[in-house]
Design a protein around this motif. Structure first.
Motif, PDB file in Angstrom:
ATOM      1  N   GLN A  50      13.044  24.285   9.613  1.00  0.00           N
ATOM      2  CA  GLN A  50      13.048  25.184  10.773  1.00  0.00           C
ATOM      3  C   GLN A  50      11.894  26.168  10.635  1.00  0.00           C
ATOM      4  O   GLN A  50      12.091  27.348  10.371  1.00  0.00           O
ATOM      5  CB  GLN A  50      14.393  25.899  10.891  1.00  0.00           C
ATOM      6  N   PHE A  51      10.680  25.648  10.777  1.00  0.00           N
ATOM      7  CA  PHE A  51       9.466  26.474  10.746  1.00  0.00           C
ATOM      8  C   PHE A  51       9.294  27.216   9.429  1.00  0.00           C
ATOM      9  O   PHE A  51       8.882  28.379   9.419  1.00  0.00           O
ATOM     10  CB  PHE A  51       9.449  27.465  11.921  1.00  0.00           C
ATOM     11  N   VAL A  52       9.626  26.585   8.326  1.00  0.00           N
ATOM     12  CA  VAL A  52       9.303  27.139   7.016  1.00  0.00           C
ATOM     13  C   VAL A  52       8.195  26.312   6.371  1.00  0.00           C
ATOM     14  O   VAL A  52       7.207  26.845   5.890  1.00  0.00           O
ATOM     15  CB  VAL A  52      10.547  27.197   6.113  1.00  0.00           C
TER      16      VAL A  52
ATOM     17  N   PHE B  24       4.860  23.089  10.869  1.00  0.00           N
ATOM     18  CA  PHE B  24       4.559  23.732  12.144  1.00  0.00           C
ATOM     19  C   PHE B  24       3.800  22.699  12.977  1.00  0.00           C
ATOM     20  O   PHE B  24       3.598  21.566  12.542  1.00  0.00           O
ATOM     21  CB  PHE B  24       3.719  25.002  11.878  1.00  0.00           C
ATOM     22  N   TRP B  25       3.332  23.097  14.149  1.00  0.00           N
ATOM     23  CA  TRP B  25       2.727  22.097  15.033  1.00  0.00           C
ATOM     24  C   TRP B  25       1.345  21.622  14.603  1.00  0.00           C
ATOM     25  O   TRP B  25       0.740  20.819  15.284  1.00  0.00           O
ATOM     26  CB  TRP B  25       2.682  22.610  16.477  1.00  0.00           C
ATOM     27  N   ASN B  26       0.837  22.143  13.494  1.00  0.00           N
ATOM     28  CA  ASN B  26      -0.362  21.509  12.960  1.00  0.00           C
ATOM     29  C   ASN B  26      -0.022  20.163  12.333  1.00  0.00           C
ATOM     30  O   ASN B  26      -0.882  19.308  12.167  1.00  0.00           O
ATOM     31  CB  ASN B  26      -1.072  22.415  11.944  1.00  0.00           C
TER      32      ASN B  26
ATOM     33  N   GLU C  33       9.497  24.497   0.390  1.00  0.00           N
ATOM     34  CA  GLU C  33      10.328  25.655   0.085  1.00  0.00           C
ATOM     35  C   GLU C  33      11.700  25.415   0.699  1.00  0.00           C
ATOM     36  O   GLU C  33      11.808  25.126   1.896  1.00  0.00           O
ATOM     37  CB  GLU C  33       9.698  26.927   0.669  1.00  0.00           C
TER      38      GLU C  33
ATOM     39  N   GLN D 253      15.198  26.187   2.390  1.00  0.00           N
ATOM     40  CA  GLN D 253      15.651  27.223   3.314  1.00  0.00           C
ATOM     41  C   GLN D 253      17.148  27.026   3.572  1.00  0.00           C
ATOM     42  O   GLN D 253      17.787  26.209   2.923  1.00  0.00           O
ATOM     43  CB  GLN D 253      14.836  27.203   4.607  1.00  0.00           C
ATOM     44  N   HIS D 254      17.680  27.774   4.550  1.00  0.00           N
ATOM     45  CA  HIS D 254      19.136  27.766   4.705  1.00  0.00           C
ATOM     46  C   HIS D 254      19.679  26.376   5.017  1.00  0.00           C
ATOM     47  O   HIS D 254      20.851  26.100   4.741  1.00  0.00           O
ATOM     48  CB  HIS D 254      19.572  28.758   5.793  1.00  0.00           C
TER      49      HIS D 254
ATOM     50  N   TRP E 214      14.233  19.357  15.086  1.00  0.00           N
ATOM     51  CA  TRP E 214      14.042  20.752  15.485  1.00  0.00           C
ATOM     52  C   TRP E 214      13.110  20.922  16.665  1.00  0.00           C
ATOM     53  O   TRP E 214      13.208  21.869  17.420  1.00  0.00           O
ATOM     54  CB  TRP E 214      13.522  21.529  14.260  1.00  0.00           C
ATOM     55  N   VAL E 215      12.118  20.015  16.770  1.00  0.00           N
ATOM     56  CA  VAL E 215      11.179  20.119  17.881  1.00  0.00           C
ATOM     57  C   VAL E 215      11.048  18.767  18.564  1.00  0.00           C
ATOM     58  O   VAL E 215      11.248  17.720  17.953  1.00  0.00           O
ATOM     59  CB  VAL E 215       9.791  20.620  17.415  1.00  0.00           C
TER      60      VAL E 215
ATOM     61  N   PRO F 140      20.915  27.156  19.178  1.00  0.00           N
ATOM     62  CA  PRO F 140      20.125  28.285  18.667  1.00  0.00           C
ATOM     63  C   PRO F 140      18.879  28.520  19.505  1.00  0.00           C
ATOM     64  O   PRO F 140      18.225  27.583  19.938  1.00  0.00           O
ATOM     65  CB  PRO F 140      19.755  27.826  17.244  1.00  0.00           C
ATOM     66  N   GLY F 141      18.581  29.784  19.748  1.00  0.00           N
ATOM     67  CA  GLY F 141      17.382  30.135  20.503  1.00  0.00           C
ATOM     68  C   GLY F 141      17.462  29.787  21.968  1.00  0.00           C
ATOM     69  O   GLY F 141      16.441  29.687  22.651  1.00  0.00           O
ATOM     70  N   SER F 142      18.660  29.589  22.462  1.00  0.00           N
ATOM     71  CA  SER F 142      18.856  29.156  23.852  1.00  0.00           C
ATOM     72  C   SER F 142      19.765  30.134  24.585  1.00  0.00           C
ATOM     73  O   SER F 142      20.611  30.795  23.969  1.00  0.00           O
ATOM     74  CB  SER F 142      19.505  27.761  23.856  1.00  0.00           C
TER      75      SER F 142
END
Lengths: 81, 288
Positions: free
Chosen positions: B80-82, B85-87, B139, B141-142, B167-168, B207-209
């Motif tokens: 989740q963006f840890v 990313f979109w690169n 790394e 993450q949760h 996630w995306v 989430p985020g919605s």
């Protein structure tokens, strides 16, 4: 239209401590480092994640703008990944 | 050896946040996306009860895991963006690091990574038409640490983080995730070690919605019923859109485990909606 730079700024706000600290002191200068439209800058200045979402940003990244809001700066969210 | 244990568990951050101020923080942030949302804010006592119920579910899963005496635990989760990313968004990613670390609030995590099994899975994929991304640094993450806190609190065995992009958009199909699970099962069969697998995430949440707080309990119960019946393969016909509408895209992580266990029937299921964001789900398959 891509909102890569807008998304990247929000990502950096959470993941890059120096971006966060610089944003607290001069958010306009930080925004200038990214390729943002006037509409995107206005949405960022508003601090409203819902406006960012309307521009196509991933919903969770939108929430990262709250890190600049005084009432959310100590939120536990920034201490978890 | 064949797989010795398979587990699925939610990774909702509030499972590991402390009832009270930390839960309030969690709700305040998420509900900034939907200030007039449908949140039914649980009381402090309800928060403590949810934590106790989650601990009981995790204890059931941990008992099954420990009884299976695994040598390694594969952990299938989404970033989740840890790390990504979109690169560069990998659809499926296998960790080939020596070790992996992460932190969640005051909790620190540090495990050896089973890179040999990771590379075996990558190579098996290349032979069978599934080309994983892989890399030597991630790394935690949760999405991994919340279940690991309860299931593998001490690093007594190595883990192997495997990522699925849930996630995306665009995300892989449930069918493809099932195939990845079949492949991992085949790699485990070739291993001399006792392999366990854990998928994390879900169940229904947004989430985020603006829909944050809505939980499609009916859909979640359908999924759990199917797993109890050992008919997980029938789920490959779902589309990503079907899962998205129910807030269940992280079930794509679970689909990898469903593919790995085939038609085995779940031996334990647990479910509790947290009234905040997420239908917490827990499943175990005893395989030995």
């Amino acid at each position: 239209m891509s909102c890569y730079d807008l998304s990247r700024l929000l990502f950096d706000l959470k993941m890059n401590e120096s971006t966060y600290q610089r944003s607290l002191s001069d958010f306009e200068a930080v925004m200038a480092d990214y390729d943002l439209s006037a509409e995107e800058k206005d949405a960022l200045r508003s601090g409203d994640p819902r406006k960012l979402r309307q521009l196509g940003v991933h919903g969770m990244l939108c929430l990262y703008i709250k890190r600049l809001s005084p009432q959310f700066r100590d939120n536990i969210y920034w201490a978890q990944k | 050896m064949p797989l010795v244990s398979a587990l699925c568990a939610s990774h909702a951050p509030n499972i590991l946040l402390e009832p009270g101020r930390e839960w309030d923080d969690f709700m305040d942030l998420h509900y900034s996306m939907a200030p007039s949302g449908t949140a039914r804010r649980p009381t402090f006592e309800q928060q403590k009860k949810l934590r106790q119920d989650a601990e009981a579910a995790f204890a059931a899963l941990r008992a099954d895991l420990e009884q299976a005496k695994p040598d390694v635990l594969i952990v299938v989760a989404n970033d989740q963006f840890v790390n990504f990313f979109w690169n560069n968004i990998p659809t499926f990613f296998v960790t080939t690091a020596d070790e992996v670390k992460g932190q969640f609030t005051r909790h620190k995590f540090h495990y050896k990574n089973h890179k040999e099994l990771g590379k075996a899975i990558v190579r098996a994929g290349m032979e069978r038409g599934i080309d994983f991304s892989y890399g030597e640094h991630i790394e935690l993450q949760h999405t991994q640490t919340v279940p690991l806190y309860f299931l593998l609190p001490k690093p007594t065995i190595p883990i192997l983080p495997v990522y699925v992009n849930t996630w995306v958009d665009p995300a892989p199909s449930p069918r493809r995730c099932y195939q990845v699970g079949e492949l991992i099962r085949a790699a485990a069969d070739q291993s001399s070690e006792r392999v366990a697998i854990l998928a994390t995430g879900g169940l229904s949440h947004f989430p985020g919605s603006p829909h944050i707080g809505e939980i499609d309990e009916s859909f979640d119960h359908q999924l759990l019923d199917v797993m109890r019946q050992g008919k997980g393969k029938s789920l490959v016909d779902y589309s990503v859109q079907d899962l998205l509408q129910a807030g269940d895209t992280e079930f794509l992580n679970w689909m990898v485990v469903v593919g790995a266990i085939g038609d085995a029937k779940a031996t334990y299921t647990g479910y509790m909606p947290d009234f905040v964001a997420t239908g917490w789900g827990f499943v175990s398959w005893k395989l030995v």
